[in-house]
Design a protein around this motif. Structure first.
Motif, PDB file in Angstrom:
ATOM      1  N   LEU A 139      -1.956 -42.743  57.184  1.00  0.00           N
ATOM      2  CA  LEU A 139      -1.591 -44.152  57.238  1.00  0.00           C
ATOM      3  C   LEU A 139      -2.624 -44.932  58.051  1.00  0.00           C
ATOM      4  CD1 LEU A 139       0.392 -46.308  56.413  1.00  0.00           C
ATOM      5  CD2 LEU A 139       1.756 -45.740  58.427  1.00  0.00           C
ATOM      6  N   ALA A 140      -3.038 -44.401  59.191  1.00  0.00           N
ATOM      7  CA  ALA A 140      -4.051 -45.072  60.007  1.00  0.00           C
ATOM      8  C   ALA A 140      -5.361 -45.193  59.227  1.00  0.00           C
ATOM      9  CB  ALA A 140      -4.278 -44.303  61.305  1.00  0.00           C
ATOM     10  N   TYR A 141      -5.738 -44.129  58.499  1.00  0.00           N
ATOM     11  CA  TYR A 141      -6.961 -44.170  57.692  1.00  0.00           C
ATOM     12  C   TYR A 141      -6.836 -45.229  56.604  1.00  0.00           C
ATOM     13  CZ  TYR A 141     -10.487 -42.810  54.303  1.00  0.00           C
ATOM     14  OH  TYR A 141     -11.538 -42.824  53.426  1.00  0.00           O
ATOM     15  N   SER A 142      -5.699 -45.284  55.937  1.00  0.00           N
ATOM     16  CA  SER A 142      -5.493 -46.253  54.864  1.00  0.00           C
ATOM     17  C   SER A 142      -5.607 -47.688  55.382  1.00  0.00           C
ATOM     18  CB  SER A 142      -4.118 -46.065  54.221  1.00  0.00           C
ATOM     19  OG  SER A 142      -4.014 -44.809  53.639  1.00  0.00           O
ATOM     20  N   ILE A 143      -4.984 -47.960  56.505  1.00  0.00           N
ATOM     21  CA  ILE A 143      -5.015 -49.303  57.077  1.00  0.00           C
ATOM     22  C   ILE A 143      -6.404 -49.651  57.573  1.00  0.00           C
ATOM     23  CG2 ILE A 143      -4.145 -50.741  58.970  1.00  0.00           C
ATOM     24  CD1 ILE A 143      -1.453 -49.208  58.622  1.00  0.00           C
ATOM     25  N   ALA A 144      -7.046 -48.705  58.258  1.00  0.00           N
ATOM     26  CA  ALA A 144      -8.361 -48.959  58.838  1.00  0.00           C
ATOM     27  C   ALA A 144      -9.423 -49.201  57.770  1.00  0.00           C
ATOM     28  CB  ALA A 144      -8.771 -47.801  59.733  1.00  0.00           C
ATOM     29  N   THR A 145      -9.273 -48.555  56.616  1.00  0.00           N
ATOM     30  CA  THR A 145     -10.307 -48.674  55.588  1.00  0.00           C
ATOM     31  C   THR A 145      -9.929 -49.586  54.437  1.00  0.00           C
ATOM     32  OG1 THR A 145      -9.506 -46.699  54.499  1.00  0.00           O
ATOM     33  CG2 THR A 145     -11.263 -46.390  56.117  1.00  0.00           C
ATOM     34  N   SER A 146      -8.732 -50.183  54.508  1.00  0.00           N
ATOM     35  CA  SER A 146      -8.325 -51.045  53.400  1.00  0.00           C
ATOM     36  C   SER A 146      -9.173 -52.314  53.366  1.00  0.00           C
ATOM     37  CB  SER A 146      -6.837 -51.387  53.499  1.00  0.00           C
ATOM     38  OG  SER A 146      -6.609 -52.181  54.635  1.00  0.00           O
ATOM     39  N   ARG A 147      -9.251 -52.846  52.158  1.00  0.00           N
ATOM     40  CA  ARG A 147     -10.043 -54.060  51.971  1.00  0.00           C
ATOM     41  C   ARG A 147      -9.125 -55.172  51.474  1.00  0.00           C
ATOM     42  NH1 ARG A 147     -12.875 -49.752  51.599  1.00  0.00           N
ATOM     43  NH2 ARG A 147     -15.089 -49.612  51.938  1.00  0.00           N
ATOM     44  N   ALA A 148      -9.335 -56.340  52.007  1.00  0.00           N
ATOM     45  CA  ALA A 148      -8.493 -57.483  51.609  1.00  0.00           C
ATOM     46  C   ALA A 148      -8.951 -58.044  50.280  1.00  0.00           C
ATOM     47  CB  ALA A 148      -8.563 -58.573  52.676  1.00  0.00           C
TER      48      ALA A 148
ATOM     49  N   LEU B 228      -6.549 -44.497  44.069  1.00  0.00           N
ATOM     50  CA  LEU B 228      -5.508 -43.839  43.283  1.00  0.00           C
ATOM     51  C   LEU B 228      -5.538 -42.331  43.539  1.00  0.00           C
ATOM     52  CD1 LEU B 228      -3.277 -43.791  41.123  1.00  0.00           C
ATOM     53  CD2 LEU B 228      -5.098 -43.664  39.403  1.00  0.00           C
ATOM     54  N   MET B 229      -6.737 -41.759  43.544  1.00  0.00           N
ATOM     55  CA  MET B 229      -6.858 -40.320  43.813  1.00  0.00           C
ATOM     56  C   MET B 229      -6.414 -39.993  45.244  1.00  0.00           C
ATOM     57  SD  MET B 229      -7.790 -39.135  40.991  1.00  0.00           S
ATOM     58  CE  MET B 229      -7.859 -40.235  39.620  1.00  0.00           C
ATOM     59  N   PHE B 230      -6.722 -40.858  46.178  1.00  0.00           N
ATOM     60  CA  PHE B 230      -6.285 -40.662  47.567  1.00  0.00           C
ATOM     61  C   PHE B 230      -4.761 -40.640  47.633  1.00  0.00           C
ATOM     62  CE2 PHE B 230      -4.740 -42.764  51.454  1.00  0.00           C
ATOM     63  CZ  PHE B 230      -5.180 -41.846  52.407  1.00  0.00           C
ATOM     64  N   GLN B 231      -4.135 -41.586  46.948  1.00  0.00           N
ATOM     65  CA  GLN B 231      -2.672 -41.641  46.961  1.00  0.00           C
ATOM     66  C   GLN B 231      -2.084 -40.380  46.345  1.00  0.00           C
ATOM     67  OE1 GLN B 231      -0.178 -41.865  44.384  1.00  0.00           O
ATOM     68  NE2 GLN B 231       1.337 -41.919  45.997  1.00  0.00           N
ATOM     69  N   MET B 232      -2.627 -39.964  45.221  1.00  0.00           N
ATOM     70  CA  MET B 232      -2.081 -38.797  44.526  1.00  0.00           C
ATOM     71  C   MET B 232      -2.349 -37.500  45.282  1.00  0.00           C
ATOM     72  SD  MET B 232      -3.171 -39.896  40.649  1.00  0.00           S
ATOM     73  CE  MET B 232      -3.791 -38.273  40.422  1.00  0.00           C
ATOM     74  N   GLY B 233      -3.556 -37.340  45.785  1.00  0.00           N
ATOM     75  CA  GLY B 233      -3.942 -36.076  46.391  1.00  0.00           C
ATOM     76  C   GLY B 233      -3.556 -35.914  47.837  1.00  0.00           C
ATOM     77  N   ALA B 234      -3.541 -36.989  48.576  1.00  0.00           N
ATOM     78  CA  ALA B 234      -3.283 -36.885  50.016  1.00  0.00           C
ATOM     79  C   ALA B 234      -1.920 -37.454  50.392  1.00  0.00           C
ATOM     80  CB  ALA B 234      -4.385 -37.590  50.798  1.00  0.00           C
ATOM     81  N   TRP B 235      -1.741 -38.729  50.145  1.00  0.00           N
ATOM     82  CA  TRP B 235      -0.533 -39.395  50.635  1.00  0.00           C
ATOM     83  C   TRP B 235       0.737 -38.879  49.959  1.00  0.00           C
ATOM     84  CZ3 TRP B 235       1.083 -41.431  54.750  1.00  0.00           C
ATOM     85  CH2 TRP B 235       2.280 -42.130  54.767  1.00  0.00           C
ATOM     86  N   ALA B 236       0.734 -38.771  48.647  1.00  0.00           N
ATOM     87  CA  ALA B 236       1.944 -38.324  47.944  1.00  0.00           C
ATOM     88  C   ALA B 236       2.334 -36.918  48.367  1.00  0.00           C
ATOM     89  CB  ALA B 236       1.736 -38.393  46.433  1.00  0.00           C
ATOM     90  N   ARG B 237       1.365 -36.023  48.442  1.00  0.00           N
ATOM     91  CA  ARG B 237       1.647 -34.645  48.822  1.00  0.00           C
ATOM     92  C   ARG B 237       2.163 -34.581  50.265  1.00  0.00           C
ATOM     93  NH1 ARG B 237      -3.024 -32.121  47.378  1.00  0.00           N
ATOM     94  NH2 ARG B 237      -2.102 -31.801  45.351  1.00  0.00           N
ATOM     95  N   CYS B 238       1.526 -35.311  51.145  1.00  0.00           N
ATOM     96  CA  CYS B 238       1.936 -35.296  52.553  1.00  0.00           C
ATOM     97  C   CYS B 238       3.333 -35.885  52.720  1.00  0.00           C
ATOM     98  CB  CYS B 238       0.934 -36.068  53.393  1.00  0.00           C
ATOM     99  SG  CYS B 238       1.400 -36.177  55.118  1.00  0.00           S
ATOM    100  N   SER B 239       3.599 -37.000  52.076  1.00  0.00           N
ATOM    101  CA  SER B 239       4.914 -37.627  52.246  1.00  0.00           C
ATOM    102  C   SER B 239       6.018 -36.751  51.671  1.00  0.00           C
ATOM    103  CB  SER B 239       4.939 -39.028  51.649  1.00  0.00           C
ATOM    104  OG  SER B 239       4.675 -38.997  50.277  1.00  0.00           O
ATOM    105  N   ALA B 240       5.756 -36.074  50.554  1.00  0.00           N
ATOM    106  CA  ALA B 240       6.767 -35.170  49.993  1.00  0.00           C
ATOM    107  C   ALA B 240       7.050 -34.018  50.947  1.00  0.00           C
ATOM    108  CB  ALA B 240       6.301 -34.636  48.647  1.00  0.00           C
TER     109      ALA B 240
END
Length: 184
Positions: free
Chosen positions: A175-184, A133-145
């Motif tokens: 995105l590559a980091y998110s996919i590479a480190t995601s857990r099923a 959640l913190m990754f999404q808020m701090g990195a992904w959301a800011r970058c995508s905006a």
């Protein structure tokens, strides 16, 4: 230390709570027993409405209009002194007392706890979920905006040389980091 406080400069939550939330005057609730959502359909604004839909918690949305500066009104500032959307007022917060909350991440965590859904019960899983959640808020959301703005027609009329390429590269990396480190 701040137990029982709404905000140190706003007053204590108690039986007079209704008077402390002028947002209810500007946006009168049709269902005052439901969570009141103050937001706008923006990428950040819809996070909370999606979570409310997914949890099934009853809520009532209120449109905070930026074109009329609703976010700067005293009524909205009573719920969120930082004048950003989204914000909520839960009339049935912890202990049955009204609870105003702002910042999308804090609201998402609160709603997950209230609904007892979406957060792992084991400690390691719980903190890993918070981490993402913190990754999404701090990195992904800011970058995508920033990426959206830097590639918009408005940005093309300002000095943005190299910004679009920078944010495209950062979006690909995240995105590559998110996919590479995601857990099923």
């Amino acid at each position: 230390m701040f137990t029982g406080l709404n905000y140190p400069f706003r007053g204590v939550l108690n039986e007079r709570s209704e008077a402390l939330f002028p947002a209810r005057k500007k946006w009168p609730p049709q269902h005052p027993d439901r969570i009141q959502l103050y937001s706008l359909p923006t990428p950040n604004g819809v996070k909370v409405s999606i979570m409310l839909e997914e949890t099934g918690l009853p809520y009532e949305p209120h449109l905070v209009r930026f074109d009329s500066n609703d976010q700067l009104s005293p009524e909205f500032l009573a719920v969120n002194p930082n004048n950003k959307i989204p914000a909520i007022l839960d009339p049935n917060g912890p202990g049955g007392k009204p609870l105003p909350l702002f910042e999308s991440g804090a609201i998402l965590l609160y709603l997950a706890d209230k609904a007892q859904r979406f957060m792992p019960q084991d400690a390691a899983g719980h903190y890993q979920a918070i981490q993402w959640l913190m990754f999404q808020m701090g990195a992904w959301a800011r970058c995508s905006a920033r990426l959206v703005f830097s590639t918009s027609s408005r940005a093309r009329t300002t000095r943005t040389s190299g910004r679009a390429d920078r944010y495209i590269g950062e979006a690909k990396r995240l995105l590559a980091y998110s996919i590479a480190t995601s857990r099923a």
